[in-house]
Design an enzyme around this catalytic site. Structure first.
Site, PDB file in Angstrom:
ATOM      1  N   ASP A  11      -9.178  26.791 -45.690  1.00  0.00           N
ATOM      2  CA  ASP A  11      -9.729  28.129 -45.867  1.00  0.00           C
ATOM      3  C   ASP A  11     -10.224  28.251 -47.304  1.00  0.00           C
ATOM      4  OD1 ASP A  11      -9.034  28.817 -43.285  1.00  0.00           O
ATOM      5  OD2 ASP A  11      -7.165  29.805 -43.860  1.00  0.00           O
ATOM      6  N   ASP A 130     -10.454  34.248 -33.049  1.00  0.00           N
ATOM      7  CA  ASP A 130      -9.229  34.745 -33.671  1.00  0.00           C
ATOM      8  C   ASP A 130      -8.538  35.667 -32.676  1.00  0.00           C
ATOM      9  OD1 ASP A 130      -9.978  33.378 -35.952  1.00  0.00           O
ATOM     10  OD2 ASP A 130     -10.920  35.124 -36.885  1.00  0.00           O
TER      11      ASP A 130
END
Length: 258
Positions: A11, A130
């Protein structure tokens, strides 16, 4: 049988690799390029990079580090972050990425999936999902703009419906980011993975919850996923990729040994 894949996830925020828990409270892990090289050297099958605030900020992933990563690794890598057009994707691919992944922009405009697949081929187009289990409803819901906890929102889509929708529109691979498990290291959500596997005809990558080598084995053996993505166990050197692969091979999992 195709070999199962081990995929470190990086990330990226403000030019550095970060990691949170359940998509919140991110801490800085380190610089992008050295981490990418370390994972490639350890035997990762591919890497995934998420510019986690690009979509919520309304910008595209910073392409400068994409080119630097391409120079130092010789394994495939996928890049995500604010890709909203064919031109955005073309630029990232031209800098050396092998795949592009879309998530929030696909929810905003599902036709983007088809347009990208038609232009670059389905094998190049990954859709990230997600997904959050809501105790109140007993259902899995798709979330959007999860890179910024102040802008995260629940969409109209239930996860299984969105999985089927993105396949019909041309997704070549799905990464299922299980938000409840993210960074907790208590195992992948096998119940959810099995439900998704039942309706998913394209390669399925599990993401969120890996804490031990056994967790990877469970995802491959019990949910038949094609790849397992993890971050904190690799970032914090709790698990070495080479040792993980040797363990999985010893358990009968088809895996590429370096």
């Amino acid at each position: 049988m195709l070999a199962k894949r081990i995929i470190p996830c990086l990330d990226v925020r403000d030019g550095q690799v970060v990691k949170g828990v359940q998509f919140r409270n991110h801490e800085i892990i380190g610089d992008i390029v050295p981490l990418a090289k370390r994972y490639a050297d350890e035997g990762a099958d591919e890497l995934v990079f998420y510019d986690i605030t690009a979509s919520s900020d309304g910008r595209v992933v910073d392409k400068s580090w994409v080119a630097r990563v391409a120079e130092v690794i010789d394994i495939p890598f996928c890049v995500a972050g604010g890709i909203r057009s064919i031109d955005d994707a073309a630029k990232i691919l031209s800098f050396g990425a092998d795949k592009i992944s879309i998530n929030s922009p696909a929810l905003a405009d599902p036709t983007l999936i088809t347009r990208l697949a038609d232009r670059f081929g389905v094998q190049c187009i990954v859709v990230g999902i997600d997904t959050w289990f809501d105790d109140a409803t007993g259902k899995y819901h798709v979330n959007q703009y999860t890179g910024d906890e102040n802008r995260t929102r629940v969409t109209q889509w239930e996860t299984l419906d969105w999985v089927q929708e993105v396949q019909q529109r041309g997704a070549g691979e799905i990464v299922l980011n299980m938000m409840n498990q993210d960074g907790v290291r208590n195992g992948y959500d096998l119940t959810q993975l099995k439900k998704v596997r039942d309706v998913c005809r394209v390669p399925l990558i599990a993401s969120g919850g890996a804490g031990t080598m056994e967790h990877f084995l469970e995802a491959f053996r019990d949910a038949d996923v094609d790849g397992a993505l993890a971050a904190s166990v690799f970032h914090k050197q709790i698990i070495n990729i080479g040792e993980l692969k040797a363990y999985l091979a010893g358990q009968g999992v088809e895996i590429r040994i370096c």
